[in-house]
Design an enzyme around this catalytic site. Sequence first.
Site, PDB file in Angstrom:
ATOM      1  CG  PHE A   1      -1.873   1.377   1.283  1.00  0.00           C
ATOM      2  CD1 PHE A   1      -2.991   1.484   0.526  1.00  0.00           C
ATOM      3  CD2 PHE A   1      -1.405   2.462   2.125  1.00  0.00           C
ATOM      4  CE1 PHE A   1      -3.612   2.518   0.517  1.00  0.00           C
ATOM      5  CE2 PHE A   1      -2.131   3.635   2.110  1.00  0.00           C
ATOM      6  CZ  PHE A   1      -3.420   3.325   1.265  1.00  0.00           C
TER       7      PHE A   1
ATOM      8  CG  ASP B   1       5.431   3.600   1.895  1.00  0.00           C
ATOM      9  OD1 ASP B   1       5.617   4.149   2.812  1.00  0.00           O
ATOM     10  OD2 ASP B   1       4.460   3.327   1.018  1.00  0.00           O
TER      11      ASP B   1
ATOM     12  CE  LYS C   1      -0.544   6.164   7.108  1.00  0.00           C
ATOM     13  NZ  LYS C   1      -1.784   6.984   6.464  1.00  0.00           N
TER      14      LYS C   1
END
Length: 227
Positions: free
Chosen positions: A59, A144, A173
């Site tokens: 993702f 990532d 985040k």
Amino acid sequence: IPQQEALARKLVEASFADTVFFTNSGTECAELAIKMARRYHHAAGQPEKTGFLTFEGCFHGRSTAAIAASGSEKMTQGFGPLMPGFTSLPWDDLDAVEAAITETTGAVLIEPIQGEGGIRPASDAFLKGLRALCDAHGLLLIFDEVQCGMGRTGRLFAHEWSGATPDIMMVAKGIGGGFPLGACLATEHAARGMTFGTHGSTYGGNPLAMAAGTAVMEAVANDEFLE
């Protein structure tokens, strides 16, 4: 702005990176990482090297490039035609990666620990093997760490446990402590194609985001907190 320089310096000092570009989200980091890898090979006189190797269960965000990278029906159904150039491979299978490398492959994109994919850590041997394959074939290695970075594993970045180092890394985040903030970190070598004017952001790196990110780094990027 001075606050950008201060936070960028903290990130560079705490990581493999030489350079930082600030964004508002992880998805924007993914877009930049993909652009950076393609621009790198373009600048090197190898414009055909546009392909990315990604992994089942991954993702990387919800933009058109990021869903193409995932390749999953859940992410892509109804949004075609997809951006070309992404090949999805089995998780933690180095032989599959080696077999998939062609003359058009430019980069490997992976989460050191998958989030949406079920909290699956890549083995240390796999990440080190990817580094070796990228070096051997002139590819860029992109980590990532949007979901697994910023202290979540007891190191500032999850890949530090493996000893494998990326060329480009996506962070978001947690870096903002709840405020929208992302950062795309890279070596000077990997970022060499991104010259002035090739990328930009209206709100990326705004003063409030920089204050939030600096406060988070001061709290998190120290041995006592990580322990």
